[in-house]
Design a protein around this motif. Structure first.
Motif, mmCIF file in Angstrom:
data_model
loop_
_atom_site.group_PDB
_atom_site.id
_atom_site.type_symbol
_atom_site.label_atom_id
_atom_site.label_comp_id
_atom_site.label_asym_id
_atom_site.label_seq_id
_atom_site.Cartn_x
_atom_site.Cartn_y
_atom_site.Cartn_z
ATOM 1 N N ALA A 3 -48.504 -19.226 50.243
ATOM 2 C CA ALA A 3 -49.492 -19.065 49.178
ATOM 3 C C ALA A 3 -50.838 -18.728 49.796
ATOM 4 C CB ALA A 3 -49.595 -20.336 48.342
ATOM 5 N N THR A 5 -55.051 -16.973 48.664
ATOM 6 C CA THR A 5 -56.004 -16.502 47.664
ATOM 7 C C THR A 5 -56.871 -15.413 48.278
ATOM 8 O OG1 THR A 5 -56.072 -18.682 46.622
ATOM 9 C CG2 THR A 5 -57.881 -17.188 46.109
ATOM 10 N N ARG A 7 -60.361 -13.184 47.490
ATOM 11 C CA ARG A 7 -61.555 -13.154 46.631
ATOM 12 C C ARG A 7 -62.451 -11.996 47.075
ATOM 13 N NH1 ARG A 7 -66.447 -16.796 45.875
ATOM 14 N NH2 ARG A 7 -66.623 -17.123 43.618
ATOM 15 N N THR A 31 -60.444 -12.347 41.828
ATOM 16 C CA THR A 31 -59.718 -13.349 42.608
ATOM 17 C C THR A 31 -58.221 -13.221 42.354
ATOM 18 O OG1 THR A 31 -61.582 -14.883 42.453
ATOM 19 C CG2 THR A 31 -59.460 -15.821 43.094
ATOM 20 N N THR A 33 -54.596 -15.000 43.136
ATOM 21 C CA THR A 33 -53.879 -16.179 43.603
ATOM 22 C C THR A 33 -52.412 -15.774 43.755
ATOM 23 O OG1 THR A 33 -55.416 -17.598 42.401
ATOM 24 C CG2 THR A 33 -53.350 -18.593 43.135
ATOM 25 N N THR A 35 -48.438 -16.231 45.448
ATOM 26 C CA THR A 35 -47.386 -17.027 46.077
ATOM 27 C C THR A 35 -46.233 -16.099 46.437
ATOM 28 O OG1 THR A 35 -46.355 -17.590 43.955
ATOM 29 C CG2 THR A 35 -47.974 -19.134 44.825
ATOM 30 N N HIS A 89 -51.575 -13.867 40.296
ATOM 31 C CA HIS A 89 -52.461 -14.022 39.144
ATOM 32 C C HIS A 89 -53.836 -13.471 39.517
ATOM 33 C CE1 HIS A 89 -54.288 -15.297 35.474
ATOM 34 N NE2 HIS A 89 -55.251 -15.890 36.168
ATOM 35 N N ASN A 349 -53.199 -21.003 52.066
ATOM 36 C CA ASN A 349 -52.988 -22.401 51.698
ATOM 37 C C ASN A 349 -51.952 -23.030 52.625
ATOM 38 O OD1 ASN A 349 -54.709 -21.793 49.589
ATOM 39 N ND2 ASN A 349 -53.065 -21.547 48.100
#
Length: 350
Positions: A3, A5, A7, A31, A33, A35, A89, A349
């Motif tokens: 995972a 992110t 930005r 942004t 997100t 996985t 997302h 992450n």
């Protein structure tokens, strides 16, 4: 399971005289997100979207700009397909078609996405090469990638590299037909090495950016279409003189309103775009440091229609009077006070 992110900031290009040369990253963000579950049996990435443009962004990975750029990066590095089990997302704060770098942010997000999905560990300079194969002018994408107040140029390439960098965009990011499968478009053109170069200028922390955003969209293609093919020496020298001053003046403390206001004037693009943006000449000439204390300079943001006012205070009065001018032309506006933002960030992450 992995995972991460991504930005990416909004950007404003040109900042008056720096047409296709300078860009500024701003505190609105796209942004992602993400996985990745490679044990999944699901092959096509699943995309969801919220925020600005949520009702108009394609959610098919072969039509969405960000995922198409990601697939381009993957395929140029020997990875033919998206990994299995990708969910993305997107939450977007950047208005579309307003001169705040929404497409540049999508491209930079896509370059990062491809780099992360393929675990390629590409350096920043190579990420910029991929972005420039898609975006073609460096001001927005460079500022979105590295952040701050940035000057950039496209390097003069040898003949072979020039031809490679000039491949039509339709070949770099082909329009996937409805029946296209995973095997379609497997051999994209590779970007040459070192297409773009940049430098980050200083910036006074006392300066904020007021974005006055008319409630209509203006495509970059349409805004470029009204520009002339040739300019007089007088107009080019006018811009060069002001750009030479502006890149230093915006780093000085305290900033000099008289110096900056004059240095943010332009004769290369804004005069030709006034027919597309009713109220533009009045806003840029009637709102001055003498009439609005705190204002430093005012210009069109990128191709428009957003107006960018750099200021140390008095934001509400500037926005109110600009809104009144636009209202006289039947145009409503929104406005936001923005900080100069850092560049794009990828957070993995644990």
């Amino acid at each position: 399971m992995r995972a991460f992110t991504i930005r990416v900031p909004a950007t404003s290009a040109n900042i008056g005289p720096g047409f296709d040369v300078v860009g500024l990253s701003l505190s609105l963000h796209l942004t992602l997100t993400v996985t990745v579950d490679e044990a999944s049996s699901v092959r096509a990435p699943k995309i969801t979207y919220s925020g600005e443009g949520a009702d108009e962004v394609p959610l098919n990975a072969y039509q969405n700009l960000t995922t198409r750029v990601a697939l381009y990066v993957l395929r140029c590095n020997g990875i033919a397909k998206f990994p299995a089990g990708v969910t993305i997302h997107c939450d977007n704060e950047i208005p579309f078609g307003r001169g705040l770098g929404s497409s540049g942010a999508a491209v930079i997000a896509g370059v990062h996405l491809g780099n992360e999905l393929g675990q390629l560990n590409l350096p920043v300079e190579r990420l910029l090469d991929f972005a420039l194969m898609v975006e073609r002018h460096p001001d927005n994408v460079t500022a979105a990638l590295v952040g701050g107040f940035v000057g950039s140029y496209l390097r003069e390439l040898d003949q072979a590299a020039t031809e490679a960098a000039s491949v039509p965009l339709s070949e770099v990011l082909p329009e996937y037909p409805p029946d296209a499968g995973e095997e379609w478009g497997l051999d994209p053109p590779q970007p040459p090495l070192g297409i773009g170069h940049y430098v980050r200028f200083g910036w006074s922390e006392s300066i904020k950016a007021l974005a006055i955003i008319p409630r209509f969209e203006l495509s970059t293609a349409k805004a470029r279409g009204v520009l002339p093919q040739e300019y007089s020496r007088k107009d080019l020298v006018f811009n060069l003189q002001r750009l030479a001053v502006l890149t230093t003046a915006l780093a000085q403390n305290p900033p000099d309103p008289e110096l900056i206001y004059e240095a943010m004037k332009d004769r290369v693009h804004q005069p030709y775009r006034k027919t597309l943006i009713p109220g533009l000449p009045e806003v840029t000439s009637n709102i001055t440091p003498s009439t609005h204390p705190g204002l430093l300079g005012i210009c069109l943001s990128g191709a428009g229609p957003t107006i960018l006012a750099l200021a140390t205070g008095g934001f509400e009065a500037i926005a109110r009077d600009a809104a009144a001018i636009f209202k006289n032309h039947g145009i409503d506006v929104d406005w936001k006070v923005l900080e100069v933002a850092g560049g794009s960030v990828v957070q993995r992450n644990a």
